[in-house]
Motif scaffolding. Structure first.
Motif, PDB file in Angstrom:
ATOM      1  N   ASP A 290      -8.072  48.977 -13.039  1.00 28.42           N
ATOM      2  CA  ASP A 290      -9.033  47.987 -12.542  1.00 28.42           C
ATOM      3  C   ASP A 290      -9.019  46.729 -13.403  1.00 28.42           C
ATOM      4  OD1 ASP A 290      -9.735  49.720 -10.557  1.00 28.42           O
ATOM      5  OD2 ASP A 290     -11.476  50.519 -11.606  1.00 28.42           O
ATOM      6  N   GLU A 291      -8.859  46.907 -14.713  1.00 29.03           N
ATOM      7  CA  GLU A 291      -8.837  45.747 -15.612  1.00 29.03           C
ATOM      8  C   GLU A 291      -7.622  44.873 -15.313  1.00 29.03           C
ATOM      9  OE1 GLU A 291      -8.653  44.791 -20.421  1.00 29.03           O
ATOM     10  OE2 GLU A 291      -8.753  46.846 -19.679  1.00 29.03           O
ATOM     11  N   ALA A 292      -6.459  45.506 -15.093  1.00 29.91           N
ATOM     12  CA  ALA A 292      -5.243  44.745 -14.808  1.00 29.91           C
ATOM     13  C   ALA A 292      -5.355  44.011 -13.474  1.00 29.91           C
ATOM     14  CB  ALA A 292      -4.031  45.685 -14.794  1.00 29.91           C
ATOM     15  N   ALA A 293      -5.923  44.689 -12.457  1.00 26.30           N
ATOM     16  CA  ALA A 293      -6.059  44.059 -11.147  1.00 26.30           C
ATOM     17  C   ALA A 293      -7.017  42.871 -11.208  1.00 26.30           C
ATOM     18  CB  ALA A 293      -6.550  45.085 -10.127  1.00 26.30           C
ATOM     19  N   ALA A 294      -8.124  43.036 -11.943  1.00 31.86           N
ATOM     20  CA  ALA A 294      -9.093  41.945 -12.052  1.00 31.86           C
ATOM     21  C   ALA A 294      -8.490  40.754 -12.800  1.00 31.86           C
ATOM     22  CB  ALA A 294     -10.350  42.434 -12.763  1.00 31.86           C
ATOM     23  N   ALA A 295      -7.706  41.033 -13.844  1.00 32.93           N
ATOM     24  CA  ALA A 295      -7.064  39.951 -14.594  1.00 32.93           C
ATOM     25  C   ALA A 295      -6.063  39.200 -13.724  1.00 32.93           C
ATOM     26  CB  ALA A 295      -6.382  40.522 -15.833  1.00 32.93           C
ATOM     27  N   ALA A 296      -5.299  39.960 -12.914  1.00 32.77           N
ATOM     28  CA  ALA A 296      -4.328  39.312 -12.025  1.00 32.77           C
ATOM     29  C   ALA A 296      -5.036  38.434 -10.998  1.00 32.77           C
ATOM     30  CB  ALA A 296      -3.476  40.380 -11.321  1.00 32.77           C
ATOM     31  N   GLU A 297      -6.159  38.915 -10.491  1.00 36.10           N
ATOM     32  CA  GLU A 297      -6.915  38.136  -9.500  1.00 36.10           C
ATOM     33  C   GLU A 297      -7.462  36.854 -10.128  1.00 36.10           C
ATOM     34  OE1 GLU A 297     -10.794  38.660  -6.526  1.00 36.10           O
ATOM     35  OE2 GLU A 297      -9.965  40.359  -7.639  1.00 36.10           O
ATOM     36  N   LYS A 298      -7.903  36.955 -11.385  1.00 38.82           N
ATOM     37  CA  LYS A 298      -8.424  35.766 -12.058  1.00 38.82           C
ATOM     38  C   LYS A 298      -7.321  34.734 -12.275  1.00 38.82           C
ATOM     39  CE  LYS A 298     -10.870  34.291 -16.222  1.00 38.82           C
ATOM     40  NZ  LYS A 298     -11.486  34.712 -17.498  1.00 38.82           N
ATOM     41  N   ILE A 299      -6.123  35.212 -12.672  1.00 45.27           N
ATOM     42  CA  ILE A 299      -4.990  34.300 -12.880  1.00 45.27           C
ATOM     43  C   ILE A 299      -4.612  33.613 -11.570  1.00 45.27           C
ATOM     44  CG2 ILE A 299      -2.539  34.215 -13.452  1.00 45.27           C
ATOM     45  CD1 ILE A 299      -3.060  36.440 -15.483  1.00 45.27           C
ATOM     46  N   ALA A 300      -4.608  34.390 -10.453  1.00 43.09           N
ATOM     47  CA  ALA A 300      -4.267  33.811  -9.159  1.00 43.09           C
ATOM     48  C   ALA A 300      -5.274  32.738  -8.764  1.00 43.09           C
ATOM     49  CB  ALA A 300      -4.213  34.916  -8.102  1.00 43.09           C
ATOM     50  N   ALA A 301      -6.560  32.983  -9.023  1.00 47.01           N
ATOM     51  CA  ALA A 301      -7.594  32.007  -8.679  1.00 47.01           C
ATOM     52  C   ALA A 301      -7.428  30.724  -9.491  1.00 47.01           C
ATOM     53  CB  ALA A 301      -8.979  32.621  -8.913  1.00 47.01           C
ATOM     54  N   LEU A 302      -7.087  30.882 -10.784  1.00 53.27           N
ATOM     55  CA  LEU A 302      -6.890  29.696 -11.620  1.00 53.27           C
ATOM     56  C   LEU A 302      -5.654  28.901 -11.176  1.00 53.27           C
ATOM     57  CD1 LEU A 302      -7.667  31.195 -15.144  1.00 53.27           C
ATOM     58  CD2 LEU A 302      -9.104  29.683 -13.782  1.00 53.27           C
ATOM     59  N   GLU A 303      -4.596  29.600 -10.757  1.00 52.37           N
ATOM     60  CA  GLU A 303      -3.400  28.908 -10.286  1.00 52.37           C
ATOM     61  C   GLU A 303      -3.687  28.123  -9.011  1.00 52.37           C
ATOM     62  OE1 GLU A 303      -0.517  31.951  -9.874  1.00 52.37           O
ATOM     63  OE2 GLU A 303       0.065  31.944 -11.993  1.00 52.37           O
ATOM     64  N   ILE A 304      -4.502  28.708  -8.119  1.00 49.24           N
ATOM     65  CA  ILE A 304      -4.865  28.002  -6.882  1.00 49.24           C
ATOM     66  C   ILE A 304      -5.667  26.741  -7.206  1.00 49.24           C
ATOM     67  CG2 ILE A 304      -6.263  28.161  -4.787  1.00 49.24           C
ATOM     68  CD1 ILE A 304      -5.499  31.105  -4.644  1.00 49.24           C
ATOM     69  N   ALA A 305      -6.612  26.891  -8.154  1.00 56.02           N
ATOM     70  CA  ALA A 305      -7.454  25.744  -8.523  1.00 56.02           C
ATOM     71  C   ALA A 305      -6.614  24.638  -9.170  1.00 56.02           C
ATOM     72  CB  ALA A 305      -8.558  26.197  -9.474  1.00 56.02           C
ATOM     73  N   ASP A 306      -5.672  25.022 -10.040  1.00 57.47           N
ATOM     74  CA  ASP A 306      -4.806  24.028 -10.683  1.00 57.47           C
ATOM     75  C   ASP A 306      -3.925  23.322  -9.656  1.00 57.47           C
ATOM     76  OD1 ASP A 306      -5.871  24.668 -13.090  1.00 57.47           O
ATOM     77  OD2 ASP A 306      -4.244  26.016 -13.686  1.00 57.47           O
ATOM     78  N   GLY A 307      -3.423  24.087  -8.663  1.00 56.93           N
ATOM     79  CA  GLY A 307      -2.575  23.495  -7.631  1.00 56.93           C
ATOM     80  C   GLY A 307      -3.333  22.480  -6.794  1.00 56.93           C
ATOM     81  N   GLU A 308      -4.577  22.822  -6.443  1.00 59.44           N
ATOM     82  CA  GLU A 308      -5.382  21.888  -5.649  1.00 59.44           C
ATOM     83  C   GLU A 308      -5.669  20.613  -6.440  1.00 59.44           C
ATOM     84  OE1 GLU A 308      -8.787  24.102  -4.599  1.00 59.44           O
ATOM     85  OE2 GLU A 308      -7.805  25.233  -2.991  1.00 59.44           O
ATOM     86  N   GLY A 309      -5.956  20.752  -7.754  1.00 62.63           N
ATOM     87  CA  GLY A 309      -6.264  19.580  -8.564  1.00 62.63           C
ATOM     88  C   GLY A 309      -5.040  18.679  -8.726  1.00 62.63           C
ATOM     89  N   ALA A 310      -3.844  19.281  -8.923  1.00 62.05           N
ATOM     90  CA  ALA A 310      -2.624  18.488  -9.088  1.00 62.05           C
ATOM     91  C   ALA A 310      -2.268  17.758  -7.800  1.00 62.05           C
ATOM     92  CB  ALA A 310      -1.472  19.403  -9.517  1.00 62.05           C
ATOM     93  N   ALA A 311      -2.440  18.423  -6.650  1.00 61.30           N
ATOM     94  CA  ALA A 311      -2.132  17.786  -5.367  1.00 61.30           C
ATOM     95  C   ALA A 311      -3.068  16.612  -5.113  1.00 61.30           C
ATOM     96  CB  ALA A 311      -2.247  18.820  -4.247  1.00 61.30           C
ATOM     97  N   GLY A 312      -4.343  16.756  -5.444  1.00 63.85           N
ATOM     98  CA  GLY A 312      -5.299  15.664  -5.247  1.00 63.85           C
ATOM     99  C   GLY A 312      -4.973  14.472  -6.124  1.00 63.85           C
ATOM    100  N   ALA A 313      -4.562  14.728  -7.386  1.00 67.05           N
ATOM    101  CA  ALA A 313      -4.237  13.627  -8.292  1.00 67.05           C
ATOM    102  C   ALA A 313      -2.990  12.882  -7.819  1.00 67.05           C
ATOM    103  CB  ALA A 313      -4.022  14.184  -9.709  1.00 67.05           C
ATOM    104  N   ALA A 314      -1.976  13.616  -7.336  1.00 69.51           N
ATOM    105  CA  ALA A 314      -0.745  12.978  -6.857  1.00 69.51           C
ATOM    106  C   ALA A 314      -1.025  12.123  -5.627  1.00 69.51           C
ATOM    107  CB  ALA A 314       0.302  14.051  -6.541  1.00 69.51           C
ATOM    108  N   SER A 315      -1.888  12.612  -4.729  1.00 70.91           N
ATOM    109  CA  SER A 315      -2.220  11.852  -3.522  1.00 70.91           C
ATOM    110  C   SER A 315      -2.946  10.562  -3.866  1.00 70.91           C
ATOM    111  CB  SER A 315      -3.082  12.717  -2.599  1.00 70.91           C
ATOM    112  OG  SER A 315      -3.498  11.982  -1.468  1.00 70.91           O
ATOM    113  N   ALA A 316      -3.876  10.607  -4.803  1.00 72.72           N
ATOM    114  CA  ALA A 316      -4.633   9.412  -5.192  1.00 72.72           C
ATOM    115  C   ALA A 316      -3.722   8.389  -5.851  1.00 72.72           C
ATOM    116  CB  ALA A 316      -5.765   9.810  -6.138  1.00 72.72           C
TER     117      ALA A 316
END
Length: 213
Positions: free
Chosen positions: A54-80
Motif C-alpha cells: 500500500d505504501e508503494a502504491a500510494a507513493a507511485a500515485e503521488k508521483i503521478a499526480a505531481l508529474e501531471i501538475a508539472d506538465g500542466e504548469g509547463a504547458a501553460g507557461a509555454a503557451s503564454a
C-alpha cells in the motif's frame, strides 16, 4: 492412578528482524526503519510486499499526480510565452484564476496520515521464554500495553497467581514489557484470555525460546 496427558505447548515460528530484533510487523516502531525494510526485502520479499504494498502504491500515485501538475504548469507557461512573442503590442492578458487542485492532488495531501493508518501493524501480545544461567528461565510478555492493559497491575497479578517475581522492564528497543520469573508461557496464555476479554486468542503469539548470552 491414570496419568493425564499434558496439553501440547503452542509454539509459533516468529520471524525477528536482524536489525532491531522485533518481528517485521513492528519494525516501524524501531529506530532503523530503512535498514529493517532493506533487510526484509532481501530476506522475505513476499512479506515485504504484503506489509509495504500500500505504501508503494500510494507513493507511485503521488508521483503521478505531481508529474501531471508539472506538465500542466509547463504547458501553460509555454503557451503564454508564444502569445507574447507573436504580438508585442497586444495588452497583457488578465491574471488567470488559480486552478482548483485535481482529485489526485487533493487525495495526495493527507498521504502521511493515510500511510500511518494503512501500515499500522496488527496488535499482538508475544510470550517468549528466555533461558538464563543454571537452567533458570523467565517468561517475557510484550504487547499488553497495546490493549490498554496497566502493566504494573498485570505484573502484580502474575506474581500473585504464580507465586513468583514479576516486574515491568524496558527491552533494548526502549519498550515496556513484563518479566515473570519462571516458565509460565502456557499458563499466562490462558490467564490473559480469561482476564482481558478484548485480547483474542489470535492476538497472542508464542515466541521462540531464547538463551540469554
Amino acid at each position: 492412578m491414570e496419568e493425564v496427558a499434558a496439553a501440547p505447548t503452542r509454539v509459533l515460528d516468529v520471524l525477528y528482524c536482524d536489525n532491531c530484533g522485533l518481528p517485521p510487523e513492528y519494525c516501524e516502531f524501531g529506530t532503523s526503519v530503512p535498514e529493517c525494510k532493506a533487510w526484509l526485502k532481501v530476506t522475505k520479499p513476499e512479506l515485504y510486499d504484503q506489509l509495504y504494498a500500500d505504501e508503494a502504491a500510494a507513493a507511485a500515485e503521488k508521483i503521478a499526480a505531481l508529474e501531471i501538475a508539472d506538465g500542466e504548469g509547463a504547458a501553460g507557461a509555454a503557451s503564454a510565452e508564444g502569445e507574447g512573442s507573436s504580438s508585442a503590442a497586444a495588452p497583457a492578458p488578465a491574471a488567470q484564476k488559480p486552478q482548483k487542485p485535481s482529485k489526485k492532488q487533493a487525495a495526495s495531501a493527507p498521504l502521511s496520515s493515510m500511510l500511518a493508518t494503512t501500515l499500522q501493524p496488527p496488535k499482538k501480545v508475544v510470550l517468549t521464554t528466555i533461558e538464563r544461567t543454571k537452567r533458570k528461565r523467565v517468561t517475557v510478555i510484550a504487547g499488553l500495553e497495546k490493549f490498554d492493559v496497566d502493566l504494573k497491575k498485570a505484573a502484580k497479578q502474575f506474581a500473585t497467581k504464580f507465586a513468583c517475581g514479576a516486574s515491568v522492564t524496558k527491552n533494548p528497543q526502549g519498550q515496556d514489557e513484563i518479566v515473570v520469573q519462571g516458565e509460565f508461557a502456557d499458563d499466562i496464555f490462558e490467564l490473559i484470555l480469561q482476564t482481558w476479554p478484548s485480547i483474542g486468542e489470535d492476538s497472542v503469539e508464542f515466541g521462540e525460546t531464547k538463551t540469554k548470552k
